[in-house]
Enzyme design. Structure first.
Site, PDB file in Angstrom:
ATOM      1  CG  ASP A   1      47.472  42.437  36.711  1.00  0.00           C
ATOM      2  OD1 ASP A   1      46.818  42.844  35.748  1.00  0.00           O
ATOM      3  OD2 ASP A   1      46.402  41.717  36.767  1.00  0.00           O
TER       4      ASP A   1
ATOM      5  CG  ASP B   1      35.709  41.973  33.162  1.00  0.00           C
ATOM      6  OD1 ASP B   1      36.653  42.745  32.295  1.00  0.00           O
ATOM      7  OD2 ASP B   1      36.606  42.028  34.355  1.00  0.00           O
TER       8      ASP B   1
END
Lengths: 266, 200
Positions: A11, A130
């Site tokens: 990230d 997702d």
């Protein structure tokens, strides 16, 4: 033989790796380039950078990060996060990334996948999905048997904050038809639990589509990677914290997989 | 003297890694779409991402010079750059460079397409490109079509539903179906071997 791939995910916010990375032997654990090199050394098959910058400046910085990484690390790099138009895809590929992962923008505007795939080729367009379980029987949904009960899978967007009501398995088939070359499938139920990938979800998408599927969310132990490949039929498995906290190296996981008969690059 | 290697820029492929990889291998790479640069360089790299027909259309202004220079100096095709060397492709209209006789066809239906990931080489014959590289070594592939040569040019194959020519070689012309610039240390080694050939 084609190997199963192990993919560490970083990230990146405003050019720095967030989600504390804990390695003693790294000079700068916040540097995406340094970490990319480190995982390359460990035998990572690819890398994913997820841009979680909220600002325009942060995104510009990401381009510099991609360039610096591509200059030094010679394995495939996928960049995702905040991609909303074809021009974003072009900029990221031009900086040296090999693929771009598109999530929210694809749900809001499916034509983006088609346009980007036509322009740059399917091989560099990854549809990121997702998905979250919904335990209900519905005729208009792909309902799947799981050890926890029968459920369908709902697509979430905006980093998992907003449900869309869309069926994730149907959406996976749709993005494939639009031209996505790969599916990055994250289970929101499993993500962060370290209890293993969502195998029924992974398997359902792998069986219903014919592009490679990357399982994501829930990796905590070496066995979980085995399950994703052997039972989930995934082509690749992505993980973050299990690598960042040094619990396992990529090599540990590959050695384990190889011993259990899964083809990996060692 | 570092050999100058022209990387042919004919569209939007990612040329950065090829540039850096050749640089690491000891070359002075130049990314170019100019005929003069191709003529002045010691070797040529023909990269490639995208579709056959678009690529041949974009490459059209350089077609003759590439064919001419390929007789005189080493050339390395990468991925689509390998496919462009052949006569024609199922993927689209238009003639390839026809430096190697044969067709490019789609991968069989019984495998996932694209063929994406690390696959192992089986070396069929010796090549200067393969110094330090052995059968069983892994390289990174991303493609949906593969070449069917009608000449004896296959140096190494990989297996994905069918046997795929992974490296071909004919005279000065070399090509890999995989991406050496994305294949880690061994990929860099192969690029370095090519730079060595370009230095001769």
């Amino acid at each position: 033989m084609l190997t199963k791939r192990i993919i560490p995910c970083l990230d990146v916010k405003d050019g720095r790796v967030v989600k504390g990375v804990h390695f003693k032997n790294l000079r700068d654990a916040g540097s995406p380039v340094e970490l990319a090199r480190f995982y390359d050394e460990q035998g990572a098959d690819e890398l994913v950078f997820l841009d979680i910058s909220a600002s325009h400046e942060g995104r510009k910085t990401m381009i510099e990060v991609v360039k610096a990484t591509a200059d030094q690390v010679f394995i495939p790099l996928t960049v995702g996060g905040g991609i909303s138009e074809v021009e974003d895809v072009r900029r990221i590929l031009k900086a040296g990334a090999d693929k771009t992962a598109i999530n929210t923008a694809a749900v809001k505007n499916p034509e983006l996948i088609a346009k980007a795939a036509r322009r740059f080729g399917s091989q560099c367009i990854v549809a990121a999905i997702d998905a979250k379980r919904v335990y209900e029987e519905r005729e208009d949904r792909y309902v799947v048997d799981t050890p926890e009960g029968r459920c369908w899978f709902e697509v979430y967007i905006y980093g998992g904050r907003k449900g869309t009501g869309k069926d994730a398995i149907a959406w996976a088939k749709e993005v494939e038809a639009l031209g996505a070359g790969e599916i990055l499938l994250t289970s929101m139920d499993a993500d962060g639990t370290k209890m293993g990938f969502d195998i029924p979800l992974t398997r359902a998408v792998a069986e219903e589509t014919s592009v490679p599927v990357i399982a994501s969310g829930g990796a905590g132990k070496v066995e979980h990677f085995y399950d994703a490949f052997a039972h989930g039929k995934a082509d690749a498995a992505l993980a973050a914290s299990v690598f960042h906290y040094g619990e396992y190296t990529v090599q540990d996981i590959k050695a384990y997989l190889k011993a259990r008969g899964i083809e990996v690059r060692l | 003297m570092k050999p100058q290697i022209a990387i042919v820029d004919y569209g939007m492929g990612n040329l950065r890694s090829a540039y850096r990889g050749l640089e690491r291998g000891g070359a002075k790479p130049v990314i170019t779409d100019k005929k003069e640069d191709l003529e002045a360089s010691d070797a040529i790299v023909l990269p490639g991402v995208g579709a056959f027909e678009d690529a041949m259309a974009n490459l059209y202004p350089l077609r003759e010079v590439i064919i001419k220079e390929a007789e005189k100096k080493p050339m390395l095709g990468i991925c689509l750059g390998l496919q462009l060397l052949f006569t024609c492709s199922e993927e689209g209209e238009g003639r390839g460079l026809d430096l190697i006789k044969g067709r490019v066809v789609r991968l069989p239906r019984n495998v996932k397409i694209p063929h994406m990931g690390w696959n192992s080489l089986e070396i069929k014959r010796d090549s200067r490109l393969l110094a330090g590289i052995k059968s069983g070594d892994y390289f990174y592939f991303v493609h949906s079509y593969y070449a069917q040569p009608e000449e004896e040019v296959t140096v190494a194959t990989t297996s994905y539903g069918v046997e795929i020519p992974a490296i071909v070689e004919k005279g000065n012309v070399f090509a890999t179906q995989f991406h050496p610039e994305k294949s880690g240390k061994l990929g860099l080694k192969l690029l370095k071997n090519f730079v060595g050939i370009a230095s001769e």
